[in-house]
Design a protein around this motif. Structure first.
Motif, PDB file in Angstrom:
ATOM      1  N   GLY A  11       0.811  -1.213   0.000  1.00  0.00           N
ATOM      2  CA  GLY A  11       0.000   0.000   0.000  1.00  0.00           C
ATOM      3  C   GLY A  11       0.844   1.263   0.000  1.00  0.00           C
ATOM      4  N   LEU A  12       1.871   1.309   0.848  1.00  0.00           N
ATOM      5  CA  LEU A  12       2.748   2.481   0.890  1.00  0.00           C
ATOM      6  C   LEU A  12       3.501   2.668  -0.424  1.00  0.00           C
ATOM      7  N   THR A  13       3.985   1.576  -0.986  1.00  0.00           N
ATOM      8  CA  THR A  13       4.678   1.660  -2.269  1.00  0.00           C
ATOM      9  C   THR A  13       3.744   2.179  -3.349  1.00  0.00           C
ATOM     10  N   GLY A  14       2.521   1.695  -3.354  1.00  0.00           N
ATOM     11  CA  GLY A  14       1.545   2.160  -4.332  1.00  0.00           C
ATOM     12  C   GLY A  14       1.234   3.640  -4.169  1.00  0.00           C
ATOM     13  N   LEU A  18       2.035   6.422  -6.908  1.00  0.00           N
ATOM     14  CA  LEU A  18       0.912   7.216  -7.392  1.00  0.00           C
ATOM     15  C   LEU A  18       1.187   8.708  -7.220  1.00  0.00           C
ATOM     16  N   GLY A  19       1.746   9.086  -6.074  1.00  0.00           N
ATOM     17  CA  GLY A  19       2.082  10.490  -5.828  1.00  0.00           C
ATOM     18  C   GLY A  19       3.152  10.999  -6.786  1.00  0.00           C
ATOM     19  N   LEU A  20       4.200  10.193  -6.994  1.00  0.00           N
ATOM     20  CA  LEU A  20       5.247  10.595  -7.930  1.00  0.00           C
ATOM     21  C   LEU A  20       4.713  10.697  -9.352  1.00  0.00           C
ATOM     22  N   GLY A  21       3.951   9.726  -9.765  1.00  0.00           N
ATOM     23  CA  GLY A  21       3.379   9.756 -11.109  1.00  0.00           C
ATOM     24  C   GLY A  21       2.435  10.923 -11.291  1.00  0.00           C
TER      25      GLY A  21
END
Length: 183
Positions: A11-14, A18-21
């Protein structure tokens, strides 16, 4: 415990990705069409270093491969290294999961009408689940094979492990009736 930690990390990786993208996408929407991600000075800073770009690309390739390996591992069912056996004396014992699989495969292949069998034990050591995949011989009766597996192989496995509720899923596949060509 391990499963919940894994889910939190996923979840944290996602969220980070998502934030970077999203930030890159938002920056691209308001930037001029001719704008690049790295400035000319940033691109030329490492141009004299022959090792820089191969290391960056190799590092990114390793990260992608590790991420793909992690993704594939999420879809595997965990196999118990040991299955807890109720010896009915209060002490209990352990049985290697692969040994249980091997014994069940051998017993399943001895059932009349079974050409080949594959057994996989998954789940926790105190609550295993057996998945049995059987290739039937061309003239085999599926009902007779299921009865042989249920009342023979699975009944003996339940008795040997002391787990009367050992769940099992059986998948039957039919062998081909096509004759083989002899050249």
């Amino acid at each position: 415990m391990l499963r919940s930690v894994n889910r939190v990390l996923i979840g944290l990786t996602g969220l980070v990705l998502l934030g970077l993208g999203g930030s890159v996408l938002a920056g691209a929407l308001w930037a001029d069409p001719g704008t690049v991600l790295l400035s000319a000075s940033a691109r030329q800073r490492w141009r004299d270093q022959a090792w820089w770009w191969p290391v960056v690309l190799g590092g990114l390739a390793v990260l992608v491969l590790l991420a793909l390996g992690w993704l594939v591992a999420q879809f595997r069912r965990p196999r118990p290294a040991e299955v807890l056996v109720d010896t009915r004396d209060g002490d209990g014992a352990t049985l290697r999961g692969r040994a249980l699989e091997a014994v069940m495969e051998e017993a399943a292949e001895a059932v009349e009408g079974v050409a080949r069998a594959r057994v996989r034990v998954t789940g926790a050591g105190d609550a295993p689940v057996a998945y049995v995949s059987v290739l039937l011989e061309p003239e085999a009766s599926p009902d007779a094979v299921i009865a042989g597996l249920t009342h023979g192989v699975l009944a003996r496995a339940r008795e040997a492990t002391g787990l009367p509720e050992l769940p099992a899923e059986v998948q039957l596949r039919a062998a081909s009736r096509r004759p083989r060509r002899v050249a």
